[in-house]
Motif scaffolding. Structure first.
Motif, PDB file in Angstrom:
ATOM      1  N   LEU A 119      38.271  48.513  25.897  1.00  0.00           N
ATOM      2  CA  LEU A 119      39.212  47.464  26.293  1.00  0.00           C
ATOM      3  C   LEU A 119      39.479  47.427  27.790  1.00  0.00           C
ATOM      4  CD1 LEU A 119      41.795  47.579  23.399  1.00  0.00           C
ATOM      5  CD2 LEU A 119      40.247  45.715  23.966  1.00  0.00           C
ATOM      6  N   VAL A 120      39.152  48.487  28.497  1.00  0.00           N
ATOM      7  CA  VAL A 120      39.475  48.565  29.920  1.00  0.00           C
ATOM      8  C   VAL A 120      38.946  47.371  30.718  1.00  0.00           C
ATOM      9  CG1 VAL A 120      39.106  49.899  32.044  1.00  0.00           C
ATOM     10  CG2 VAL A 120      39.829  51.054  29.945  1.00  0.00           C
ATOM     11  N   PRO A 121      37.665  46.994  30.597  1.00  0.00           N
ATOM     12  CA  PRO A 121      37.187  45.862  31.402  1.00  0.00           C
ATOM     13  C   PRO A 121      37.939  44.559  31.118  1.00  0.00           C
ATOM     14  CG  PRO A 121      35.333  47.094  30.514  1.00  0.00           C
ATOM     15  CD  PRO A 121      36.566  47.636  29.860  1.00  0.00           C
ATOM     16  N   ALA A 122      38.265  44.292  29.860  1.00  0.00           N
ATOM     17  CA  ALA A 122      38.998  43.065  29.523  1.00  0.00           C
ATOM     18  C   ALA A 122      40.412  43.091  30.087  1.00  0.00           C
ATOM     19  CB  ALA A 122      39.035  42.870  28.007  1.00  0.00           C
ATOM     20  N   ILE A 123      41.058  44.233  30.012  1.00  0.00           N
ATOM     21  CA  ILE A 123      42.409  44.350  30.551  1.00  0.00           C
ATOM     22  C   ILE A 123      42.389  44.193  32.065  1.00  0.00           C
ATOM     23  CG2 ILE A 123      44.324  45.968  30.908  1.00  0.00           C
ATOM     24  CD1 ILE A 123      43.771  46.970  28.005  1.00  0.00           C
ATOM     25  N   GLU A 124      41.420  44.847  32.724  1.00  0.00           N
ATOM     26  CA  GLU A 124      41.292  44.708  34.183  1.00  0.00           C
ATOM     27  C   GLU A 124      41.028  43.254  34.551  1.00  0.00           C
ATOM     28  OE1 GLU A 124      40.882  47.316  36.826  1.00  0.00           O
ATOM     29  OE2 GLU A 124      41.823  48.726  35.444  1.00  0.00           O
ATOM     30  N   ALA A 125      40.194  42.562  33.784  1.00  0.00           N
ATOM     31  CA  ALA A 125      39.894  41.152  34.054  1.00  0.00           C
ATOM     32  C   ALA A 125      41.141  40.292  33.869  1.00  0.00           C
ATOM     33  CB  ALA A 125      38.762  40.663  33.151  1.00  0.00           C
ATOM     34  N   GLY A 132      44.725  37.914  40.884  1.00  0.00           N
ATOM     35  CA  GLY A 132      43.540  37.760  41.718  1.00  0.00           C
ATOM     36  C   GLY A 132      42.808  39.083  41.895  1.00  0.00           C
ATOM     37  N   ALA A 133      41.517  38.998  42.168  1.00  0.00           N
ATOM     38  CA  ALA A 133      40.697  40.201  42.347  1.00  0.00           C
ATOM     39  C   ALA A 133      41.194  41.026  43.533  1.00  0.00           C
ATOM     40  CB  ALA A 133      39.232  39.828  42.523  1.00  0.00           C
ATOM     41  N   GLU A 134      41.536  40.344  44.626  1.00  0.00           N
ATOM     42  CA  GLU A 134      42.059  41.074  45.791  1.00  0.00           C
ATOM     43  C   GLU A 134      43.420  41.685  45.480  1.00  0.00           C
ATOM     44  OE1 GLU A 134      42.026  38.690  49.330  1.00  0.00           O
ATOM     45  OE2 GLU A 134      39.861  38.338  49.189  1.00  0.00           O
ATOM     46  N   GLY A 135      44.229  40.971  44.718  1.00  0.00           N
ATOM     47  CA  GLY A 135      45.530  41.499  44.310  1.00  0.00           C
ATOM     48  C   GLY A 135      45.375  42.749  43.461  1.00  0.00           C
ATOM     49  N   LEU A 136      44.380  42.742  42.571  1.00  0.00           N
ATOM     50  CA  LEU A 136      44.124  43.917  41.746  1.00  0.00           C
ATOM     51  C   LEU A 136      43.663  45.083  42.613  1.00  0.00           C
ATOM     52  CD1 LEU A 136      43.887  45.378  39.045  1.00  0.00           C
ATOM     53  CD2 LEU A 136      41.620  44.332  38.766  1.00  0.00           C
ATOM     54  N   ARG A 138      44.409  45.568  45.742  1.00  0.00           N
ATOM     55  CA  ARG A 138      45.591  46.033  46.480  1.00  0.00           C
ATOM     56  C   ARG A 138      46.519  46.832  45.578  1.00  0.00           C
ATOM     57  NH1 ARG A 138      45.503  40.931  48.506  1.00  0.00           N
ATOM     58  NH2 ARG A 138      47.232  40.292  47.208  1.00  0.00           N
ATOM     59  N   LEU A 139      46.719  46.332  44.356  1.00  0.00           N
ATOM     60  CA  LEU A 139      47.588  47.028  43.405  1.00  0.00           C
ATOM     61  C   LEU A 139      47.059  48.430  43.135  1.00  0.00           C
ATOM     62  CD1 LEU A 139      49.937  47.158  41.358  1.00  0.00           C
ATOM     63  CD2 LEU A 139      48.402  46.057  39.696  1.00  0.00           C
ATOM     64  N   ARG A 140      45.768  48.538  42.872  1.00  0.00           N
ATOM     65  CA  ARG A 140      45.173  49.850  42.612  1.00  0.00           C
ATOM     66  C   ARG A 140      45.334  50.768  43.819  1.00  0.00           C
ATOM     67  NH1 ARG A 140      41.901  50.334  38.187  1.00  0.00           N
ATOM     68  NH2 ARG A 140      40.637  51.909  39.211  1.00  0.00           N
ATOM     69  N   ALA A 141      45.110  50.234  45.023  1.00  0.00           N
ATOM     70  CA  ALA A 141      45.261  51.035  46.245  1.00  0.00           C
ATOM     71  C   ALA A 141      46.713  51.452  46.439  1.00  0.00           C
ATOM     72  CB  ALA A 141      44.749  50.261  47.450  1.00  0.00           C
ATOM     73  N   ASP A 142      47.635  50.523  46.168  1.00  0.00           N
ATOM     74  CA  ASP A 142      49.058  50.843  46.314  1.00  0.00           C
ATOM     75  C   ASP A 142      49.509  51.889  45.303  1.00  0.00           C
ATOM     76  OD1 ASP A 142      49.235  49.032  48.407  1.00  0.00           O
ATOM     77  OD2 ASP A 142      50.131  47.445  47.175  1.00  0.00           O
ATOM     78  N   LEU A 143      49.037  51.772  44.081  1.00  0.00           N
ATOM     79  CA  LEU A 143      49.384  52.766  43.063  1.00  0.00           C
ATOM     80  C   LEU A 143      48.810  54.128  43.427  1.00  0.00           C
ATOM     81  CD1 LEU A 143      48.923  50.638  39.827  1.00  0.00           C
ATOM     82  CD2 LEU A 143      51.084  51.408  40.827  1.00  0.00           C
ATOM     83  N   ARG A 144      47.584  54.148  43.939  1.00  0.00           N
ATOM     84  CA  ARG A 144      46.987  55.422  44.367  1.00  0.00           C
ATOM     85  C   ARG A 144      47.791  56.026  45.510  1.00  0.00           C
ATOM     86  NH1 ARG A 144      45.240  59.252  42.183  1.00  0.00           N
ATOM     87  NH2 ARG A 144      44.183  57.851  40.796  1.00  0.00           N
ATOM     88  N   ALA A 145      48.279  55.187  46.422  1.00  0.00           N
ATOM     89  CA  ALA A 145      49.092  55.693  47.548  1.00  0.00           C
ATOM     90  C   ALA A 145      50.390  56.311  47.028  1.00  0.00           C
ATOM     91  CB  ALA A 145      49.396  54.562  48.526  1.00  0.00           C
ATOM     92  N   ILE A 146      50.996  55.698  46.011  1.00  0.00           N
ATOM     93  CA  ILE A 146      52.211  56.254  45.427  1.00  0.00           C
ATOM     94  C   ILE A 146      51.900  57.591  44.765  1.00  0.00           C
ATOM     95  CG2 ILE A 146      53.927  55.952  43.587  1.00  0.00           C
ATOM     96  CD1 ILE A 146      53.756  52.890  44.209  1.00  0.00           C
ATOM     97  N   ILE A 147      50.817  57.647  44.014  1.00  0.00           N
ATOM     98  CA  ILE A 147      50.445  58.872  43.292  1.00  0.00           C
ATOM     99  C   ILE A 147      50.140  59.991  44.285  1.00  0.00           C
ATOM    100  CG2 ILE A 147      48.648  59.914  41.845  1.00  0.00           C
ATOM    101  CD1 ILE A 147      48.481  57.065  40.487  1.00  0.00           C
ATOM    102  N   ASP A 148      49.405  59.662  45.332  1.00  0.00           N
ATOM    103  CA  ASP A 148      48.993  60.685  46.302  1.00  0.00           C
ATOM    104  C   ASP A 148      50.117  61.080  47.243  1.00  0.00           C
ATOM    105  OD1 ASP A 148      46.517  60.668  45.120  1.00  0.00           O
ATOM    106  OD2 ASP A 148      45.581  59.398  46.650  1.00  0.00           O
TER     107      ASP A 148
END
Length: 149
Positions: A119-125, A132-136, A138-148
């Motif tokens: 299900l991961v690819p469908a959820i990511e899509a 938006g793809a760029e928003g996703l 950015r979101l992933r990068a922002d979440l990684r920054a919070i985690i790190d």
């Protein structure tokens, strides 16, 4: 996801970032749980995700699962017991420490993981469709920054 908010001072409690992150996770996770239920795995509930998330293919002790999930051993043991009773995991002696037991996924447990991973690819899509793809990205990068941190 529309949720009733707890009341504080007679008014719905304000929503903070942590609550939004949890509710976003719950919204996405509900899709996985629905698919699991439709596939004959209705015994798997939201709380069981932490077991599957932290379970190694070669087995993991309850203590390690609890540590990884940041919960008590007792609470993790209850989740594992439920999954064991429903045929998703088994406990076997740890060959490295015969006093310890490893929690191992069964065929049914591996099927649950496979369904979730499918299900991961469908959820990511879907998320990319919303922000938006760029928003996703950015979101992933922002979440990684919070985690790190």
């Amino acid at each position: 996801m529309s949720m009733d908010r707890p009341l504080t001072g007679g008014r719905p409690r304000a929503v903070n970032t942590a609550v939004l992150l949890r509710e976003a996770f719950q919204t996405l996770n509900d899709r996985v749980l629905t698919r699991l239920a439709d596939s004959g795995h209705a015994a798997v509930r939201p709380a069981h995700g932490v077991v599957f998330q932290h379970l190694d293919d070669t087995g993991t002790t309850v203590s390690t699962l609890a540590e990884r999930a940041q919960m008590t051993k007792q609470a993790m043991a209850e989740l594992v017991l439920h999954l064991e009773r429903h045929g998703y995991v088994v406990r076997e002696p740890d060959p490295a420490d015969r006093r310890a037991k490893l929690v191992l996924p069964t065929g049914r447990g591996r099927e649950v993981v496979a369904i979730a991973q499918e299900l991961v690819p469908a959820i990511e899509a879907d998320v990319a469709g919303l922000i938006g793809a760029e928003g996703l990205d950015r979101l992933r990068a922002d979440l990684r920054a919070i985690i790190d941190g």
